[in-house]
Motif scaffolding. Structure first.
Motif, PDB file in Angstrom:
ATOM      1  N   GLY A  97      26.809  19.290  27.094  1.00 29.34           N
ATOM      2  CA  GLY A  97      27.118  18.686  25.802  1.00 29.34           C
ATOM      3  C   GLY A  97      27.473  17.218  25.933  1.00 29.34           C
ATOM      4  O   GLY A  97      27.844  16.747  27.014  1.00 29.34           O
ATOM      5  N   LYS A  98      27.381  16.491  24.820  1.00 32.99           N
ATOM      6  CA  LYS A  98      27.628  15.044  24.835  1.00 32.99           C
ATOM      7  C   LYS A  98      28.793  14.678  23.918  1.00 32.99           C
ATOM      8  O   LYS A  98      28.980  15.283  22.864  1.00 32.99           O
ATOM      9  N   MET A  99      29.540  13.671  24.359  1.00 34.19           N
ATOM     10  CA  MET A  99      30.664  13.159  23.596  1.00 34.19           C
ATOM     11  C   MET A  99      30.404  11.685  23.254  1.00 34.19           C
ATOM     12  O   MET A  99      30.014  10.905  24.121  1.00 34.19           O
ATOM     13  N   TYR A 100      30.625  11.338  21.981  1.00 32.00           N
ATOM     14  CA  TYR A 100      30.430   9.974  21.492  1.00 32.00           C
ATOM     15  C   TYR A 100      31.782   9.462  21.001  1.00 32.00           C
ATOM     16  O   TYR A 100      32.327   9.987  20.028  1.00 32.00           O
ATOM     17  N   VAL A 101      32.321   8.451  21.691  1.00 31.18           N
ATOM     18  CA  VAL A 101      33.664   7.965  21.373  1.00 31.18           C
ATOM     19  C   VAL A 101      33.621   6.469  21.048  1.00 31.18           C
ATOM     20  O   VAL A 101      33.205   5.663  21.891  1.00 31.18           O
ATOM     21  N   PHE A 102      34.039   6.110  19.837  1.00 36.01           N
ATOM     22  CA  PHE A 102      34.187   4.712  19.414  1.00 36.01           C
ATOM     23  C   PHE A 102      35.668   4.402  19.255  1.00 36.01           C
ATOM     24  O   PHE A 102      36.423   5.217  18.691  1.00 36.01           O
ATOM     25  N   VAL A 103      36.083   3.227  19.728  1.00 41.36           N
ATOM     26  CA  VAL A 103      37.479   2.794  19.586  1.00 41.36           C
ATOM     27  C   VAL A 103      37.523   1.281  19.334  1.00 41.36           C
ATOM     28  O   VAL A 103      36.585   0.562  19.665  1.00 41.36           O
ATOM     29  N   PRO A 104      38.620   0.780  18.768  1.00 36.30           N
ATOM     30  CA  PRO A 104      38.787  -0.673  18.631  1.00 36.30           C
ATOM     31  C   PRO A 104      38.920  -1.322  20.012  1.00 36.30           C
ATOM     32  O   PRO A 104      39.506  -0.742  20.923  1.00 36.30           O
ATOM     33  N   ALA A 105      38.393  -2.532  20.140  1.00 35.05           N
ATOM     34  CA  ALA A 105      38.380  -3.211  21.430  1.00 35.05           C
ATOM     35  C   ALA A 105      39.373  -4.373  21.481  1.00 35.05           C
ATOM     36  O   ALA A 105      39.646  -5.018  20.463  1.00 35.05           O
ATOM     37  N   PHE A 106      39.884  -4.603  22.673  1.00 35.31           N
ATOM     38  CA  PHE A 106      40.678  -5.775  23.045  1.00 35.31           C
ATOM     39  C   PHE A 106      42.032  -5.862  22.333  1.00 35.31           C
ATOM     40  O   PHE A 106      42.112  -6.031  21.122  1.00 35.31           O
ATOM     41  N   ASN A 163      35.943  13.963  34.363  1.00 35.33           N
ATOM     42  CA  ASN A 163      34.719  14.399  35.054  1.00 35.33           C
ATOM     43  C   ASN A 163      33.491  14.392  34.138  1.00 35.33           C
ATOM     44  O   ASN A 163      32.566  15.190  34.329  1.00 35.33           O
ATOM     45  N   LEU A 164      33.499  13.480  33.169  1.00 32.13           N
ATOM     46  CA  LEU A 164      32.337  13.304  32.313  1.00 32.13           C
ATOM     47  C   LEU A 164      31.422  12.238  32.909  1.00 32.13           C
ATOM     48  O   LEU A 164      31.884  11.272  33.515  1.00 32.13           O
ATOM     49  N   GLU A 165      30.128  12.429  32.739  1.00 25.98           N
ATOM     50  CA  GLU A 165      29.142  11.456  33.204  1.00 25.98           C
ATOM     51  C   GLU A 165      28.881  10.443  32.093  1.00 25.98           C
ATOM     52  O   GLU A 165      28.567  10.828  30.961  1.00 25.98           O
ATOM     53  N   ILE A 166      29.012   9.162  32.393  1.00 25.34           N
ATOM     54  CA  ILE A 166      28.791   8.126  31.395  1.00 25.34           C
ATOM     55  C   ILE A 166      27.295   7.860  31.255  1.00 25.34           C
ATOM     56  O   ILE A 166      26.629   7.480  32.229  1.00 25.34           O
ATOM     57  N   LYS A 171      28.979  16.255  29.623  1.00 33.14           N
ATOM     58  CA  LYS A 171      29.707  17.218  30.442  1.00 33.14           C
ATOM     59  C   LYS A 171      28.734  17.859  31.421  1.00 33.14           C
ATOM     60  O   LYS A 171      27.800  18.547  31.008  1.00 33.14           O
ATOM     61  N   VAL A 172      28.958  17.634  32.693  1.00 32.00           N
ATOM     62  CA  VAL A 172      28.015  18.113  33.702  1.00 32.00           C
ATOM     63  C   VAL A 172      28.531  19.337  34.452  1.00 32.00           C
ATOM     64  O   VAL A 172      27.772  19.996  35.159  1.00 32.00           O
ATOM     65  N   LYS A 173      29.844  19.622  34.326  1.00 32.95           N
ATOM     66  CA  LYS A 173      30.370  20.811  34.994  1.00 32.95           C
ATOM     67  C   LYS A 173      31.663  21.244  34.340  1.00 32.95           C
ATOM     68  O   LYS A 173      32.237  20.531  33.529  1.00 32.95           O
TER      69      LYS A 173
END
Length: 245
Positions: free
Chosen positions: A128-137, A167-170, A243-245
Motif C-alpha cells: 500500500g501507498k501513503m501520501y503525506v503533505f505538510v507545511p514546510a519550513f 520502514n516505508l520506502e520513499i 509499505k514493503v513489509k
C-alpha cells in the motif's frame, strides 16, 4: 483548529486555489490506481476529495474518511459518505486495511507525529501507498499556523526521515507550491509581529475570483512540472511512500 477558522475553512475548501490544486495533483497521481482500492483520507474535512475519487470511478464503499471535527464528519455524511468517522488521527481504530492512505495537512496538527505515522503505517496493506503533505519550513511560521493549531512545520528531509523510520520506502519526495514561496516568505516575515500580538488572520480566503483562478492555474502548471522533476523548495513538502513489509 479554532472554531471560527474552521467555519471559514469549510466555506472555501471547495473552490480555494490551494485546496483545489492539491486535490487535482493527488487525483492525477491516483487516476490509474485500481478503482476497487480501499482508500483512507485522514483529516478528510467535508469529504470533498473522497467525492472526487468517487467521481473518478472509485468504489464508494471502499472510501473512508476520519476527522477530529464533529462538524467536518457531519458534512461528510450530508455529502453522502457513509464511511466517515470522528477520530483522533493519532489513534485511528478502524478494523480495515487500506491500499491508499492520504494525509493532507494533518500531521502538523498532531502533537505526537511519530505515534500517528506508526498508526497510519499499521493501517496500510503490504504494497500500500501513503501520501503525506505538510507545511514546510519553520521560517514560514506565522499567525496562520497559530489559528490552525499547528505544532510544527517540516523540511523535506525531516518528513522523509520520519517515514523511513517506519520502514516505508520513499517513492517520491518534493516541495510543493514552489512559485509562491518567495512572496509568502516576504509577506510572513513582514507581518511576523502580528503573531506576537495575537492579531491578524489566517491566509485562507478566496478573495478576488480572478486572482484565485490565476493562482489555481499557476499551481496546476507546477503540478505538471512535478511529473518531470522534484522542486527544491516550497510552501509545503510531501512524500509518497510504500509499505514493503
Amino acid at each position: 483548529m479554532k472554531e471560527d477558522f474552521e467555519k471559514k475553512y469549510h466555506d472555501v475548501e471547495t473552490e480555494h486555489w490551494w485546496f483545489k490544486s492539491r486535490r487535482k495533483y493527488l487525483l492525477d497521481l491516483l487516476k490509474d490506481a485500481p478503482k476497487d482500492s480501499k482508500v483512507l483520507d485522514i483529516g478528510c474535512s467535508s469529504g470533498i476529495f473522497l467525492k472526487d475519487l468517487e467521481a473518478l470511478g472509485f468504489n464508494a464503499e471502499n472510501l473512508f474518511g476520519v476527522d477530529i471535527s464533529d462538524k467536518a464528519i457531519a458534512n461528510c455524511i450530508a455529502n453522502g459518505l457513509d464511511n466517515a468517522f470522528v477520530m483522533d488521527a493519532q489513534n485511528i481504530t478502524l478494523n480495515e486495511k487500506f491500499d491508499i492512505v492520504i494525509a493532507s495537512d494533518c500531521l502538523e496538527h498532531l502533537e505526537d507525529d511519530k505515534k500517528a505515522l506508526k498508526n497510519w503505517n499499521d493501517l496500510l496493506k503490504i504494497g500500500g501507498k501513503m501520501y503525506v503533505f505538510v507545511p514546510a519550513f519553520q521560517s514560514l511560521w506565522s499567525y496562520h499556523d497559530v489559528v490552525n493549531m499547528h505544532f510544527r512545520r517540516y523540511t523535506k528531509s525531516e518528513l522523509k526521515s520520519k517515514l523511513l523510520a517506519e520502514n516505508l520506502e520513499i517513492l517520491k519526495s518534493s516541495y510543493w507550491n514552489f512559485f509562491l514561496f518567495l512572496p509568502v516568505y516576504i509577506f510572513r516575515t513582514i507581518t511576523s509581529g502580528l503573531q506576537k500580538n495575537k492579531t491578524g488572520e489566517s491566509d485562507i480566503a478566496i478573495g478576488n475570483s480572478f486572482v484565485n483562478s490565476a493562482l489555481l492555474q499557476l499551481i496546476i502548471f507546477e503540478n505538471k512540472l512535478l511529473k518531470i522533476f522534484n522542486l527544491p523548495f516550497g510552501v509545503s513538502t510531501f512524500c509518497i511512500a510504500k509499505k514493503v513489509k
